[in-house]
Design an enzyme around this catalytic site. Structure first.
Site, PDB file in Angstrom:
ATOM      1  N   ASN A  83       0.607  -1.302   0.106  1.00 52.67           N
ATOM      2  CA  ASN A  83      -0.039   0.086   0.019  1.00 52.67           C
ATOM      3  C   ASN A  83       0.751   1.314   0.120  1.00 52.67           C
ATOM      4  O   ASN A  83       0.292   2.296  -0.583  1.00 52.67           O
ATOM      5  CB  ASN A  83      -0.891  -0.126   1.518  1.00 52.67           C
ATOM      6  CG  ASN A  83      -1.535   1.269   1.560  1.00 52.67           C
ATOM      7  OD1 ASN A  83      -2.352   1.850   0.868  1.00 52.67           O
ATOM      8  ND2 ASN A  83      -0.837   2.023   2.541  1.00 52.67           N
ATOM      9  N   GLN A 142      -2.890  11.045 -15.567  1.00 50.11           N
ATOM     10  CA  GLN A 142      -3.187  12.186 -14.977  1.00 50.11           C
ATOM     11  C   GLN A 142      -2.253  13.379 -15.147  1.00 50.11           C
ATOM     12  O   GLN A 142      -0.899  12.930 -15.006  1.00 50.11           O
ATOM     13  CB  GLN A 142      -3.497  11.941 -13.454  1.00 50.11           C
ATOM     14  CG  GLN A 142      -3.779  13.279 -12.745  1.00 50.11           C
ATOM     15  CD  GLN A 142      -5.174  13.761 -12.939  1.00 50.11           C
ATOM     16  OE1 GLN A 142      -5.165  14.844 -13.974  1.00 50.11           O
ATOM     17  NE2 GLN A 142      -6.152  13.535 -12.226  1.00 50.11           N
ATOM     18  N   GLY A 144       0.335  16.054 -14.927  1.00 52.59           N
ATOM     19  CA  GLY A 144       1.401  16.170 -13.894  1.00 52.59           C
ATOM     20  C   GLY A 144       1.842  15.039 -12.994  1.00 52.59           C
ATOM     21  O   GLY A 144       2.269  15.086 -12.160  1.00 52.59           O
ATOM     22  N   GLN A 145       1.556  13.988 -13.560  1.00 52.66           N
ATOM     23  CA  GLN A 145       1.862  12.636 -12.885  1.00 52.66           C
ATOM     24  C   GLN A 145       2.444  11.887 -13.695  1.00 52.66           C
ATOM     25  O   GLN A 145       2.319  10.426 -13.531  1.00 52.66           O
ATOM     26  CB  GLN A 145       0.485  12.147 -12.157  1.00 52.66           C
ATOM     27  CG  GLN A 145       0.237  12.981 -10.887  1.00 52.66           C
ATOM     28  CD  GLN A 145      -0.749  12.234  -9.940  1.00 52.66           C
ATOM     29  OE1 GLN A 145      -1.682  11.389 -10.514  1.00 52.66           O
ATOM     30  NE2 GLN A 145      -0.659  12.491  -8.735  1.00 52.66           N
ATOM     31  N   TYR A 148       4.029   8.947 -11.197  1.00 58.02           N
ATOM     32  CA  TYR A 148       3.066   8.467 -10.356  1.00 58.02           C
ATOM     33  C   TYR A 148       2.324   7.322 -11.190  1.00 58.02           C
ATOM     34  O   TYR A 148       2.037   6.345 -10.851  1.00 58.02           O
ATOM     35  CB  TYR A 148       2.013   9.368  -9.502  1.00 58.02           C
ATOM     36  CG  TYR A 148       1.002   8.850  -8.776  1.00 58.02           C
ATOM     37  CD1 TYR A 148       1.516   8.597  -7.510  1.00 58.02           C
ATOM     38  CD2 TYR A 148      -0.157   8.645  -9.105  1.00 58.02           C
ATOM     39  CE1 TYR A 148       0.462   7.951  -6.561  1.00 58.02           C
ATOM     40  CE2 TYR A 148      -1.093   8.131  -8.188  1.00 58.02           C
ATOM     41  CZ  TYR A 148      -0.716   7.911  -6.864  1.00 58.02           C
ATOM     42  OH  TYR A 148      -1.646   7.113  -6.131  1.00 58.02           O
ATOM     43  N   PRO A 178      -7.828   2.702  -6.340  1.00 56.07           N
ATOM     44  CA  PRO A 178      -8.822   3.524  -5.605  1.00 56.07           C
ATOM     45  C   PRO A 178      -8.984   4.867  -6.526  1.00 56.07           C
ATOM     46  O   PRO A 178      -7.885   5.169  -7.224  1.00 56.07           O
ATOM     47  CB  PRO A 178      -8.230   3.702  -4.270  1.00 56.07           C
ATOM     48  CG  PRO A 178      -6.965   2.801  -4.050  1.00 56.07           C
ATOM     49  CD  PRO A 178      -6.533   2.464  -5.506  1.00 56.07           C
TER      50      PRO A 178
END
Ligand code: NDP
Length: 241
Positions: A83, A142, A144-145, A148, A178
């Site tokens: 996680n 996304q 700007g990511q 990530y 999520p």
């Protein structure tokens, strides 16, 4: 005897909710964290869950911690929840290599570092449950990511490959993606940006950490052995495919 679960980043946010829900459901739980000692101490005291401080991006630290957990509990890790995750947002033309590597190593490298160190005993015990926390932004991208989104997208591929390797050993590997959940990570998003995000969520609100934990509890059950290689989206209907 109860099954033992290790929850990385298990002392705050979504991880805290997962740790608490699994403990309440009767599992033995060990929770990992990185640096926030005060929060980890309060969490451990409140919920009577032992905490382990180590960097999930560090393979050797993961190996050592897993050995300590095994010794402390006198039990192999049956359930691994990957996680722990971070963001270092920026548009690609402004992103430093450090921000790229830090996010990849923490979010995706950690899945290898932890899984690699528990898979041996899971195979020997002919039982294992691994749940990797991905993200809606790994599915949809996304702005700007790039770091990530790539790390979370990688988690989904990692999970499917691991599911194939584990299947004959009663080891399942699943991912949860999520949507926007009310945790410190999302509270750090500027208010005006958050308003725009919530406007795009069909249920009209952020999710709660416990709504993600509920999905984890479902996937780690002994009788969830036929669910493997799947991605469970928990996002209020924001992204469907
Ligand atoms: P938080 O920032 O609230 O908590 C992160 C947790 O991870 C903390 O316990 C932190 O420890 C730990 N952590 C961070 N880096 C490391 C590291 N290198 N080694 C060990 N532990 C580490 O995050 P969330 O609860 O919001 O997010 C949890 C997961 O869910 C992440 O993977 C995130 O990407 C994902 N996610 C979150 C969404 C959201 O809306 N919140 C949406 C989609 C996915 P410490 O307390 O010491 O800092």
């Amino acid at each position: 005897m109860s099954r033992l679960a290790l929850v990385t980043g298990g002392t705050r946010g979504i991880g805290e909710a997962i740790s608490v829900r699994l403990k309440t459901a009767g599992y033995l739980v060990a929770a990992n964290y990185a640096s926030n000692d005060a929060k980890a101490r309060d969490f451990s005291k409140e919920f009577d869950i032992p905490v382990y401080k180590f960097d999930v991006a560090d393979f050797d630290a993961c190996k050592t911690a897993i050995e300590s957990i095994r010794t402390d509990f006198g039990h192999d890790i049956d359930i691994l929840i990957n996680n722990a995750g971070i963001t270092r947002d920026n548009t690609i033309h402004n992103m430093t290599p450090e921000c790229w590597h830090k996010v990849m190593e923490t979010n995706l490298g950690s899945c290898f570092n932890l899984s690699r160190n528990v898979i041996g005993t899971m195979r020997a015990n002919n039982f294992g449950r691994i749940v990797n926390i991905g993200s809606i932004n790994g599915q949809a991208g996304q702005y700007g990511q790039v770091n990530y989104a790539a790390s979370k997208s990688g988690i989904h591929g990692f999970t499917k490959a691991l599911a194939q390797e584990g299947a004959r050993h009663n080891i399942t590997a699943n991912a949860i993606a999520p949507g926007y959940i009310a945790t410190d990570m999302v509270r750090a998003v500027p208010e005006r940006v958050l308003e725009k995000i919530v406007a795009k969520i069909p249920v009209g609100r952020l999710g709660s950490a416990d709504e993600v934990a509920r999905g984890v509890e479902f996937l780690v059950a002994d009788d969830a052995g036929f669910i493997t290689g799947s991605t469970l989206s928990i996002n209020g209907g924001q992204h469907m495919y």
